[in-house]
Design a protein around this motif. Sequence first.
Motif, PDB file in Angstrom:
ATOM      1  N   THR A  67       7.019 -30.020 -27.219  1.00  0.00           N
ATOM      2  CA  THR A  67       8.228 -30.786 -27.512  1.00  0.00           C
ATOM      3  C   THR A  67       9.458 -30.068 -26.983  1.00  0.00           C
ATOM      4  O   THR A  67      10.368 -30.693 -26.430  1.00  0.00           O
ATOM      5  N   PHE A  68       9.479 -28.749 -27.137  1.00  0.00           N
ATOM      6  CA  PHE A  68      10.606 -27.966 -26.621  1.00  0.00           C
ATOM      7  C   PHE A  68      10.742 -28.171 -25.119  1.00  0.00           C
ATOM      8  O   PHE A  68      11.830 -28.454 -24.612  1.00  0.00           O
ATOM      9  N   ILE A  69       9.640 -28.050 -24.399  1.00  0.00           N
ATOM     10  CA  ILE A  69       9.684 -28.173 -22.942  1.00  0.00           C
ATOM     11  C   ILE A  69      10.032 -29.601 -22.515  1.00  0.00           C
ATOM     12  O   ILE A  69      10.813 -29.799 -21.587  1.00  0.00           O
ATOM     13  N   SER A  70       9.501 -30.605 -23.198  1.00  0.00           N
ATOM     14  CA  SER A  70       9.838 -31.982 -22.824  1.00  0.00           C
ATOM     15  C   SER A  70      11.310 -32.282 -23.113  1.00  0.00           C
ATOM     16  O   SER A  70      11.970 -32.980 -22.338  1.00  0.00           O
ATOM     17  N   THR A  71      11.852 -31.726 -24.203  1.00  0.00           N
ATOM     18  CA  THR A  71      13.271 -31.914 -24.517  1.00  0.00           C
ATOM     19  C   THR A  71      14.135 -31.197 -23.489  1.00  0.00           C
ATOM     20  O   THR A  71      15.162 -31.727 -23.040  1.00  0.00           O
ATOM     21  N   LEU A  72      13.723 -30.017 -23.094  1.00  0.00           N
ATOM     22  CA  LEU A  72      14.427 -29.267 -22.055  1.00  0.00           C
ATOM     23  C   LEU A  72      14.447 -30.072 -20.751  1.00  0.00           C
ATOM     24  O   LEU A  72      15.481 -30.170 -20.087  1.00  0.00           O
ATOM     25  N   SER A  73      13.330 -30.673 -20.401  1.00  0.00           N
ATOM     26  CA  SER A  73      13.257 -31.517 -19.201  1.00  0.00           C
ATOM     27  C   SER A  73      14.226 -32.682 -19.312  1.00  0.00           C
ATOM     28  O   SER A  73      14.963 -32.984 -18.367  1.00  0.00           O
ATOM     29  N   HIS A  74      14.218 -33.341 -20.453  1.00  0.00           N
ATOM     30  CA  HIS A  74      15.071 -34.500 -20.674  1.00  0.00           C
ATOM     31  C   HIS A  74      16.556 -34.132 -20.551  1.00  0.00           C
ATOM     32  O   HIS A  74      17.321 -34.803 -19.853  1.00  0.00           O
ATOM     33  N   VAL A  75      16.957 -33.056 -21.220  1.00  0.00           N
ATOM     34  CA  VAL A  75      18.358 -32.633 -21.205  1.00  0.00           C
ATOM     35  C   VAL A  75      18.807 -32.265 -19.793  1.00  0.00           C
ATOM     36  O   VAL A  75      19.925 -32.576 -19.387  1.00  0.00           O
ATOM     37  N   ASN A  76      17.931 -31.626 -19.040  1.00  0.00           N
ATOM     38  CA  ASN A  76      18.273 -31.208 -17.679  1.00  0.00           C
ATOM     39  C   ASN A  76      17.928 -32.245 -16.619  1.00  0.00           C
ATOM     40  O   ASN A  76      17.952 -31.950 -15.424  1.00  0.00           O
ATOM     41  N   ARG A  77      17.582 -33.446 -17.079  1.00  0.00           N
ATOM     42  CA  ARG A  77      17.287 -34.574 -16.183  1.00  0.00           C
ATOM     43  C   ARG A  77      16.222 -34.247 -15.145  1.00  0.00           C
ATOM     44  O   ARG A  77      16.350 -34.542 -13.966  1.00  0.00           O
ATOM     45  N   ARG A  78      15.172 -33.612 -15.632  1.00  0.00           N
ATOM     46  CA  ARG A  78      14.026 -33.304 -14.776  1.00  0.00           C
ATOM     47  C   ARG A  78      12.829 -34.068 -15.317  1.00  0.00           C
ATOM     48  O   ARG A  78      12.716 -34.258 -16.528  1.00  0.00           O
ATOM     49  N   PRO A  79      11.925 -34.463 -14.455  1.00  0.00           N
ATOM     50  CA  PRO A  79      10.712 -35.107 -14.972  1.00  0.00           C
ATOM     51  C   PRO A  79       9.909 -34.105 -15.788  1.00  0.00           C
ATOM     52  O   PRO A  79       9.924 -32.903 -15.512  1.00  0.00           O
ATOM     53  N   TYR A  80       9.255 -34.614 -16.808  1.00  0.00           N
ATOM     54  CA  TYR A  80       8.416 -33.741 -17.624  1.00  0.00           C
ATOM     55  C   TYR A  80       7.166 -33.405 -16.826  1.00  0.00           C
ATOM     56  O   TYR A  80       6.380 -34.274 -16.478  1.00  0.00           O
ATOM     57  N   ALA A  81       7.037 -32.140 -16.504  1.00  0.00           N
ATOM     58  CA  ALA A  81       5.892 -31.695 -15.712  1.00  0.00           C
ATOM     59  C   ALA A  81       4.656 -31.618 -16.596  1.00  0.00           C
ATOM     60  O   ALA A  81       4.745 -31.447 -17.798  1.00  0.00           O
ATOM     61  N   VAL A  82       3.525 -31.747 -15.996  1.00  0.00           N
ATOM     62  CA  VAL A  82       2.277 -31.729 -16.758  1.00  0.00           C
ATOM     63  C   VAL A  82       1.379 -30.549 -16.413  1.00  0.00           C
ATOM     64  O   VAL A  82       0.309 -30.401 -16.984  1.00  0.00           O
ATOM     65  N   LEU A  83       1.810 -29.703 -15.495  1.00  0.00           N
ATOM     66  CA  LEU A  83       0.999 -28.567 -15.096  1.00  0.00           C
ATOM     67  C   LEU A  83       0.848 -27.593 -16.271  1.00  0.00           C
ATOM     68  O   LEU A  83       1.827 -27.039 -16.749  1.00  0.00           O
ATOM     69  N   PRO A  84      -0.361 -27.384 -16.756  1.00  0.00           N
ATOM     70  CA  PRO A  84      -0.552 -26.443 -17.872  1.00  0.00           C
ATOM     71  C   PRO A  84      -0.790 -25.022 -17.374  1.00  0.00           C
ATOM     72  O   PRO A  84      -1.274 -24.808 -16.259  1.00  0.00           O
ATOM     73  N   ILE A  85      -0.414 -24.069 -18.197  1.00  0.00           N
ATOM     74  CA  ILE A  85      -0.780 -22.675 -17.949  1.00  0.00           C
ATOM     75  C   ILE A  85      -1.673 -22.263 -19.111  1.00  0.00           C
ATOM     76  O   ILE A  85      -1.223 -22.239 -20.265  1.00  0.00           O
ATOM     77  N   PRO A  86      -2.938 -21.973 -18.860  1.00  0.00           N
ATOM     78  CA  PRO A  86      -3.852 -21.598 -19.936  1.00  0.00           C
ATOM     79  C   PRO A  86      -3.424 -20.287 -20.601  1.00  0.00           C
ATOM     80  O   PRO A  86      -2.855 -19.394 -19.963  1.00  0.00           O
ATOM     81  N   ALA A  87      -3.708 -20.170 -21.882  1.00  0.00           N
ATOM     82  CA  ALA A  87      -3.324 -18.995 -22.660  1.00  0.00           C
ATOM     83  C   ALA A  87      -3.789 -17.677 -22.038  1.00  0.00           C
ATOM     84  O   ALA A  87      -3.005 -16.722 -21.975  1.00  0.00           O
ATOM     85  N   PRO A  88      -5.049 -17.577 -21.547  1.00  0.00           N
ATOM     86  CA  PRO A  88      -5.462 -16.299 -20.959  1.00  0.00           C
ATOM     87  C   PRO A  88      -4.615 -15.891 -19.753  1.00  0.00           C
ATOM     88  O   PRO A  88      -4.330 -14.711 -19.555  1.00  0.00           O
ATOM     89  N   LEU A  89      -4.175 -16.870 -18.961  1.00  0.00           N
ATOM     90  CA  LEU A  89      -3.342 -16.567 -17.809  1.00  0.00           C
ATOM     91  C   LEU A  89      -1.959 -16.082 -18.264  1.00  0.00           C
ATOM     92  O   LEU A  89      -1.412 -15.131 -17.706  1.00  0.00           O
ATOM     93  N   VAL A  90      -1.406 -16.722 -19.288  1.00  0.00           N
ATOM     94  CA  VAL A  90      -0.117 -16.283 -19.837  1.00  0.00           C
ATOM     95  C   VAL A  90      -0.234 -14.841 -20.314  1.00  0.00           C
ATOM     96  O   VAL A  90       0.635 -14.010 -20.036  1.00  0.00           O
ATOM     97  N   SER A  91      -1.315 -14.526 -20.995  1.00  0.00           N
ATOM     98  CA  SER A  91      -1.523 -13.169 -21.499  1.00  0.00           C
ATOM     99  C   SER A  91      -1.596 -12.150 -20.365  1.00  0.00           C
ATOM    100  O   SER A  91      -1.047 -11.049 -20.471  1.00  0.00           O
ATOM    101  N   ARG A  92      -2.251 -12.524 -19.279  1.00  0.00           N
ATOM    102  CA  ARG A  92      -2.366 -11.603 -18.132  1.00  0.00           C
ATOM    103  C   ARG A  92      -1.026 -11.390 -17.444  1.00  0.00           C
ATOM    104  O   ARG A  92      -0.700 -10.293 -17.016  1.00  0.00           O
ATOM    105  N   ILE A  93      -0.235 -12.455 -17.339  1.00  0.00           N
ATOM    106  CA  ILE A  93       1.048 -12.373 -16.638  1.00  0.00           C
ATOM    107  C   ILE A  93       2.093 -11.647 -17.490  1.00  0.00           C
ATOM    108  O   ILE A  93       2.798 -10.768 -16.999  1.00  0.00           O
ATOM    109  N   VAL A  94       2.174 -12.013 -18.746  1.00  0.00           N
ATOM    110  CA  VAL A  94       3.253 -11.531 -19.605  1.00  0.00           C
ATOM    111  C   VAL A  94       2.876 -10.276 -20.379  1.00  0.00           C
ATOM    112  O   VAL A  94       3.733  -9.484 -20.739  1.00  0.00           O
ATOM    113  N   GLY A  95       1.598 -10.100 -20.642  1.00  0.00           N
ATOM    114  CA  GLY A  95       1.157  -8.936 -21.409  1.00  0.00           C
ATOM    115  C   GLY A  95       1.329  -9.147 -22.905  1.00  0.00           C
ATOM    116  O   GLY A  95       1.246 -10.276 -23.390  1.00  0.00           O
TER     117      GLY A  95
END
Length: 134
Positions: A67-95
């Motif tokens: 909801t946060f990301i879709s609201t951010l898209s709406h406010v900034n007049r960007r289409p709501y993207a659907v590309l997911p980032i799986p949790a394990p990938l987030v963990s590897r990138i961000v630590g």
Amino acid sequence: DLAEEGLLGPLNLANMLGVGRIGDGNQYLPWVHLKDLSRAVIHVADTPSLHNQPINMSSPNAVTLSTFISTLSHVNRRPYAVLPIPAPLVSRIVGPSASVVLDSVRQHPTKLLESNFEFTYPYLEGALREFYQK
């Protein structure tokens, strides 16, 4: 570090790059407008009954990360993207800081509200519009 610098910048960047979901997207993300946070700190300092106890200083209207990301898209007049980032990938990138976006935290500012504190920006869309001046 996400835990210290906040999530709005990285979430906005991810959204601009087409990310619509991080992890499963159903995790709750506490948020608060900086003006409300500042006012809440002063309110707590001025309210003796709130001293010496934990106080949640998040918005009274919790939202999921999706909801946060879709609201951010709406406010900034960007289409709501659907590309997911799986949790394990987030963990590897961000630590270790990945838990900031992957763990669900649904909190409510009960004590603030019971002490008659009123949020200027209780809803995410209004808070983001003010922040981005839109």
